[in-house]
Scaffold this active site. Structure first.
Site, PDB file in Angstrom:
ATOM      1  N   HIS A 249       0.804  -1.219   0.000  1.00  0.00           N
ATOM      2  CA  HIS A 249       0.000   0.000   0.000  1.00  0.00           C
ATOM      3  C   HIS A 249       0.831   1.260   0.000  1.00  0.00           C
ATOM      4  O   HIS A 249       0.387   2.293  -0.476  1.00  0.00           O
ATOM      5  CB  HIS A 249      -1.035  -0.069   1.114  1.00  0.00           C
ATOM      6  CG  HIS A 249      -2.137  -0.970   0.684  1.00  0.00           C
ATOM      7  ND1 HIS A 249      -2.146  -2.303   1.008  1.00  0.00           N
ATOM      8  CD2 HIS A 249      -3.160  -0.753  -0.141  1.00  0.00           C
ATOM      9  CE1 HIS A 249      -3.180  -2.854   0.415  1.00  0.00           C
ATOM     10  NE2 HIS A 249      -3.822  -1.947  -0.284  1.00  0.00           N
TER      11      HIS A 249
ATOM     12  N   ARG B  52     -11.090   1.047  -1.815  1.00  0.00           N
ATOM     13  CA  ARG B  52     -10.439  -0.015  -1.030  1.00  0.00           C
ATOM     14  C   ARG B  52     -10.766   0.210   0.441  1.00  0.00           C
ATOM     15  O   ARG B  52     -10.071   0.952   1.124  1.00  0.00           O
ATOM     16  CB  ARG B  52      -8.923   0.034  -1.221  1.00  0.00           C
ATOM     17  CG  ARG B  52      -8.410  -0.483  -2.563  1.00  0.00           C
ATOM     18  CD  ARG B  52      -6.890  -0.536  -2.556  1.00  0.00           C
ATOM     19  NE  ARG B  52      -6.348  -1.280  -3.678  1.00  0.00           N
ATOM     20  CZ  ARG B  52      -5.925  -0.710  -4.817  1.00  0.00           C
ATOM     21  NH1 ARG B  52      -5.987   0.582  -4.969  1.00  0.00           N
ATOM     22  NH2 ARG B  52      -5.436  -1.463  -5.790  1.00  0.00           N
TER      23      ARG B  52
ATOM     24  N   ARG C 101     -15.704  -1.763  -2.541  1.00  0.00           N
ATOM     25  CA  ARG C 101     -15.247  -3.149  -2.425  1.00  0.00           C
ATOM     26  C   ARG C 101     -15.268  -3.531  -0.955  1.00  0.00           C
ATOM     27  O   ARG C 101     -14.759  -2.786  -0.113  1.00  0.00           O
ATOM     28  CB  ARG C 101     -13.822  -3.288  -2.967  1.00  0.00           C
ATOM     29  CG  ARG C 101     -13.293  -4.703  -2.752  1.00  0.00           C
ATOM     30  CD  ARG C 101     -11.970  -4.927  -3.415  1.00  0.00           C
ATOM     31  NE  ARG C 101     -10.873  -4.361  -2.634  1.00  0.00           N
ATOM     32  CZ  ARG C 101      -9.607  -4.412  -3.022  1.00  0.00           C
ATOM     33  NH1 ARG C 101      -9.289  -4.970  -4.177  1.00  0.00           N
ATOM     34  NH2 ARG C 101      -8.658  -3.890  -2.286  1.00  0.00           N
TER      35      ARG C 101
ATOM     36  N   GLU D  94      -9.976 -11.725 -10.020  1.00  0.00           N
ATOM     37  CA  GLU D  94      -8.536 -11.638  -9.738  1.00  0.00           C
ATOM     38  C   GLU D  94      -7.945 -13.008  -9.444  1.00  0.00           C
ATOM     39  O   GLU D  94      -6.765 -13.141  -9.165  1.00  0.00           O
ATOM     40  CB  GLU D  94      -8.238 -10.631  -8.618  1.00  0.00           C
ATOM     41  CG  GLU D  94      -9.191 -10.628  -7.472  1.00  0.00           C
ATOM     42  CD  GLU D  94      -8.974  -9.486  -6.487  1.00  0.00           C
ATOM     43  OE1 GLU D  94      -8.051  -8.675  -6.684  1.00  0.00           O
ATOM     44  OE2 GLU D  94      -9.728  -9.426  -5.513  1.00  0.00           O
TER      45      GLU D  94
ATOM     46  N   ASN E 244      -3.700  -6.819 -10.626  1.00  0.00           N
ATOM     47  CA  ASN E 244      -2.539  -7.038  -9.746  1.00  0.00           C
ATOM     48  C   ASN E 244      -2.548  -8.477  -9.248  1.00  0.00           C
ATOM     49  O   ASN E 244      -1.542  -9.183  -9.289  1.00  0.00           O
ATOM     50  CB  ASN E 244      -2.575  -6.092  -8.536  1.00  0.00           C
ATOM     51  CG  ASN E 244      -2.663  -4.645  -8.936  1.00  0.00           C
ATOM     52  OD1 ASN E 244      -2.277  -4.291 -10.039  1.00  0.00           O
ATOM     53  ND2 ASN E 244      -3.194  -3.798  -8.068  1.00  0.00           N
ATOM     54  N   ASP E 245      -3.700  -8.897  -8.760  1.00  0.00           N
ATOM     55  CA  ASP E 245      -3.784 -10.269  -8.249  1.00  0.00           C
ATOM     56  C   ASP E 245      -3.928 -11.279  -9.371  1.00  0.00           C
ATOM     57  O   ASP E 245      -3.346 -12.361  -9.315  1.00  0.00           O
ATOM     58  CB  ASP E 245      -4.946 -10.394  -7.259  1.00  0.00           C
ATOM     59  CG  ASP E 245      -4.553  -9.877  -5.891  1.00  0.00           C
ATOM     60  OD1 ASP E 245      -3.469 -10.271  -5.431  1.00  0.00           O
ATOM     61  OD2 ASP E 245      -5.291  -9.068  -5.312  1.00  0.00           O
TER      62      ASP E 245
ATOM     63  N   ARG F 126       3.299 -10.893  -6.091  1.00  0.00           N
ATOM     64  CA  ARG F 126       3.299  -9.490  -6.507  1.00  0.00           C
ATOM     65  C   ARG F 126       4.280  -8.637  -5.701  1.00  0.00           C
ATOM     66  O   ARG F 126       4.549  -7.490  -6.044  1.00  0.00           O
ATOM     67  CB  ARG F 126       1.874  -8.912  -6.442  1.00  0.00           C
ATOM     68  CG  ARG F 126       1.260  -8.923  -5.069  1.00  0.00           C
ATOM     69  CD  ARG F 126      -0.240  -8.663  -5.116  1.00  0.00           C
ATOM     70  NE  ARG F 126      -0.567  -7.262  -4.933  1.00  0.00           N
ATOM     71  CZ  ARG F 126      -1.810  -6.780  -4.896  1.00  0.00           C
ATOM     72  NH1 ARG F 126      -2.843  -7.573  -5.070  1.00  0.00           N
ATOM     73  NH2 ARG F 126      -2.038  -5.503  -4.708  1.00  0.00           N
TER      74      ARG F 126
ATOM     75  N   CYS G 103      -9.634  -2.585 -12.663  1.00  0.00           N
ATOM     76  CA  CYS G 103      -9.190  -1.652 -11.620  1.00  0.00           C
ATOM     77  C   CYS G 103      -7.762  -1.950 -11.163  1.00  0.00           C
ATOM     78  O   CYS G 103      -7.278  -1.337 -10.230  1.00  0.00           O
ATOM     79  CB  CYS G 103     -10.149  -1.657 -10.441  1.00  0.00           C
ATOM     80  SG  CYS G 103     -10.269  -3.249  -9.621  1.00  0.00           S
TER      81      CYS G 103
END
Ligand code: PEP
Ligand code: MG
Length: 821
Positions: A452, A559, A595, A688, A711-712, A722, A759
């Site tokens: 993050h 998020r 989310r 994901e 990303n995932d 990642r 996203c």
């Protein structure tokens, strides 16, 4: 004086577990008429809240304060367990002192216990004696029957002589490794150096020895496994105690991602690219503000419990830091956190703190004093390496203090003039508080590209590099550097001509950005008239305002886990509702996709007490955690449905891998909605996990929308963590394998008239955005600073050409081939 009836001392007990031990000592108290039987359950419950292990084999189980009405009279009972019973982690309790106290009379016993606690020989006697009177005397203060003193035996103990060959001697990391190894043996182990000697199990004592490079030390050991201990220590020392060479790479180790590169060779520190861009400026080491404490005193029992809870929380944090760093940077760079954790086990330190607490001081004050006195002892040793280790001890001290006083980590002063900020690591809230006007760039020793810290750095538009290793922090403040956020490299003191070229490159980039920014509020419509919605990924209400200002047409990903991080308990339903409502209102009628909680993986939350997992990204993460913990999930769903009254809200579930998970999540949402009599909102899933993409045709008949989390999806498709320092660069979301899963998802959605958004990070990369649009994605959700550039890139293209581009990309054999298109 508290009663200690000898009949309430049971010698030679063998409870099978901690719970059985508490039950047995509780039964003694019941038999003595001190407590009602129900108080035993209260003693067991207390252990769930705070464990009552005091140290040195002594535990003091007692009930919760609210159950004091179950205490019939004040007194104690003792269970002696010579073999010990596991109390917490690897700590075994051998003397279990059950306390029934109606008010504060127990303090007297605790004072006595603390004195005992500091006397290892006495504890050894009490745990092995067959005579209850010995224990009664020690606890009640009557003279202890004479027992022959345990021979010190140290001088005659078998030993070995070894040479410490590490370049910086026995400093914190190797000493930590040595102490940790020594603690695995029962034998008493000492290290002798010159005229001094230290308990090998005490990191602080080891550091105070000041053993230098090349020094010879004698190690002695006595006890049942002495021989094995000596052999293990000799092997560990000869193989370097886990130390490797420090990481500072000279020269150009990584290919740059853009045109600029220094022409003259210069020292370069490599890390992981976290946020793109080029930054030039002087370095400035970020130093967090220290927690100050005053001595307020308090009830020793509750102060001891607070200390124990703070130590546990700090140990859990350090273990997690170790695990994360080991994965990303290897065990030698991670070892410092094990050394830090070792400080928390230092019996001398803990005894001193316990003594101060029972002398009437607050836990925070007692801890601070004990740490400070050791820090100054280390600083006094005329050795720069050991003086440096004082910083480690002080850091650990602060970590525990923050837990004790409930203080959040305070990032401290930010510099007045623009700098490139260097930090060990930054909490998400630190990074979010950074002022882009004074922080030109950001480099951290730890962290991963999709941690993050990196995500927030990108959303602030600050070039950033993470995971650069501890050597980064050795750069003195004011060192001129160029940070290349694209390729993850920090060029130290480059030549004047290279600096000038970097400045020119930066100016050109700014011009392009200014042109894109001027049209940021206009929609992204391709030359042939197809509108691609460009939304923002945001983490908190203030970001929503910034997103709108940056040209966002919606929020494509809120998020929510940020609300749950950096605190000691979950936010209440009302608190969440207020935040979600503020975001929805800030967007002035534009859609907001909220989310649900995505904890696990790289986002962990100490207060949730999640069990240790070897593979956090494959464990109880995202929706899996929410389905297991309705007490977290339901209030969040309620807060979202309540906020939906203030504007268009959609709900999205993260990490959906199976239809069953989706069904359960949807049913819970529907149940909450019906209870609240709230209107329906669109429900979607994040794609994901490859299984979700592969089953997209089934999902598409049931969900309202898909949002692809690249990303995932990339890490799970390519089996590349990642956060991995070496794999992160290869884990490219434009890999054709990932593109094919996305194409499949878009196809399935189209067949059932559902819409698809992306996203993940690749949507904010203009090259990625073009391919995604060509694949049929009609909403891209990106970090706010990328909005203008993504829109500008889309406006310059024709959709039919983008479709052809995407089709070509699907036939490519590698991510590099796709990027070359
Ligand atoms: C993703 O995985 O692409 C995503 C957007 O979610 P997060 O980065 O929060 O895991
Ligand atoms: Mg994700």
């Amino acid at each position: 004086m508290m009663e200690l009836d000898q009949r309430l001392i049971r010698i030679g007990a063998h409870p099978s577990s901690k719970a059985a031990a508490i039950q047995q000592v509780g039964e003694l108290l019941v038999a003595g008429g001190y407590i009602a039987p129900a108080y035993i359950a209260s003693m067991l419950r207390r252990e769930e809240v705070a464990n009552t292990y005091l140290g040195n084999g002594i535990a003091i189980p007692h009930g919760l304060p609210d159950d004091r009405n179950l205490v019939l009279r004040t007194g104690i009972a003792v269970l002696q367990v010579p073999q010990g019973v596991v109390w917490q982690d690897h700590e075994r309790a051998q003397l279990i002192v059950g306390i029934a106290a109606r008010s504060d009379e127990h303090i007297e016993v605790l004072r006595r216990l603390t004195r005992i606690l500091g006397d290892r020989a006495l504890v050894a006697r009490l745990t092995q004696t067959n005579d209850p009177q010995v224990i009664a005397a020690a606890l009640s203060g009557t003279p202890t029957p004479t027992i022959s003193p345990t021979p010190s035996g140290d001088e005659q103990a078998p030993g070995i002589t070894v040479t410490i060959s590490h370049p910086t001697g026995l400093h914190a990391r190797p000493a930590g490794t040595l102490a940790e190894l020594a603690r695995r043996f029962q034998a008493a182990i000492r290290i002798h150096y010159g005229s001094r000697s230290a308990d090998a199990k005490s990191l602080i004592e080891l550091l105070q020895l000041g053993v230098e490079h090349g020094a010879q030390v004698r190690i002695s050991a006595s006890g049942p496994d002495a021989e094995a201990a000596l052999a293990a220590l000799r092997d560990a020392i000869s193989s370097g105690l886990g130390e490797e060479e420090p990481l500072v790479l000279a020269g150009n180790g990584a290919p740059p991602a853009h045109g600029w590169q220094p022409r003259h060779s210069t020292t370069t520190i490599h890390g992981i690219s976290a946020a793109p861009g080029l930054a030039l400026g002087p370095t400035y080491r970020h130093r967090a503000r220290r927690v100050e404490v005053s001595d307020q005193g308090g009830d020793p029992l509750s102060e001891s419990e607070r200390l124990q809870a703070a130590l546990n929380a700090a140990a859990a944090e350090l273990e997690q830091l170790y695990a994360e760093t080991k994965t990303r940077l290897g065990s030698s760079k991670a070892a410092i956190f094990l050394a830090h954790r070792e400080f928390l086990n230092d019996s001398g330190l803990l005894q001193e703190v316990a003594r101060a607490i029972f002398a009437g001081h607050s836990a925070a004050w007692a801890w601070h004093q004990a740490i400070q006195s050791r820090v100054s002892q280390l600083q006094k040793l005329d050795d720069p390496v050991l003086a440096g280790r004082a910083v480690d001890l002080s850091d650990v001290g602060q970590r525990v203090l923050r837990h004790l006083v409930g203080a959040a980590y305070d990032p401290g002063p930010t510099p007045a003039t623009p700098v490139i900020l260097l930090a060990e690591d930054l909490t998400p809230s630190d990074t979010a508080m950074l002022d882009p006007d004074t922080i030109l760039g950001l480099c951290t020793a730890r962290g991963g590209p999709t941690s993050h810290t990196a995500i927030i750095a990108r959303s602030l538009g600050i070039p950033a590099m993470v995971g650069a290793g501890a050597s980064l922090l050795d750069l003195p403040d004011g060192t001129p550097v160029v940070l290349d956020g694209d390729s993850g490299a920090l060029y130290v003191a480059p030549a004047a001509s290279d600096l000038e070229a970097a400045r020119q490159w930066q100016a050109r980039l700014r011009q392009q950005q200014a042109a894109a920014s001027a049209t940021r509020h206009a929609p992204a419509v391709t030359l042939d008239g197809v509108h691609i919605e460009v939304a923002a990924n945001v983490n908190r209400p203030a970001d929503a305002v910034a997103a709108l200002e940056a040209g966002a047409e919606a929020i494509g990903l809120l998020r929510t886990e940020f609300l749950f991080l950096e605190r000691s308990q979950p936010p209440s339903e009302d608190e969440q509702f207020a935040v979600y409502r503020d975001v929805v209102q800030a967007m002035q009628g534009r859609p907001v996709i909220i989310r649900t909680l995505d904890i696990g993986g790289d986002k962990s939350v100490a207060y949730l007490d999640l069990p240790h997992e070897d593979n956090t990204f494959l464990g109880i993460r995202g929706i899996r955690l929410c389905l297991q913990r309705p007490e977290l999930f339901i209030p969040q769903l309620r807060a979202i449905y309540r906020a939906a009254a203030y504007g268009p809200v959609r709900i999205m579930f993260p990490m959906i891998a199976t239809l069953e998970e989706w069904h359960t999540a949807r049913a819970l949402a529907e149940q909450v909605r019906t209870q609240l009599e709230a209107p329906r909102v669109e429900l979607g899933i994040m794609v994901e996990v490859p299984s979700a993409a592969l089953l997209a045709d089934h999902f598409a008949t049931e969900v309202d929308f898909f949002s692809i989390g690249t990303n995932d999806l990339t890490q799970y498709t390519l089996a590349m963590d990642r956060l991995h320092p070496e794999l992160a660069r290869q884990a490219d979301a434009l890999h054709p394998a990932v593109l094919r899963l996305m194409a499949r998802t878009v196809e399935a959605a189209r067949a059932h008239s559902r819409w698809v958004s992306v996203c993940g990070g690749v949507a904010g990369d203009p090259r990625g955005a073009l391919i995604l649009a060509g694949l049929g994605v009609r909403e891209l959700s990106v970090s706010p600073p990328a909005i203008a550039e993504v829109k500008a890139a889309l406006r310059a293209q024709r959709m039919d050409e983008l479709q052809a581009l995407a089709q070509r990309a699907l036939t490519c054999r590698s991510a590099a081939e796709v990027r070359r298109l």
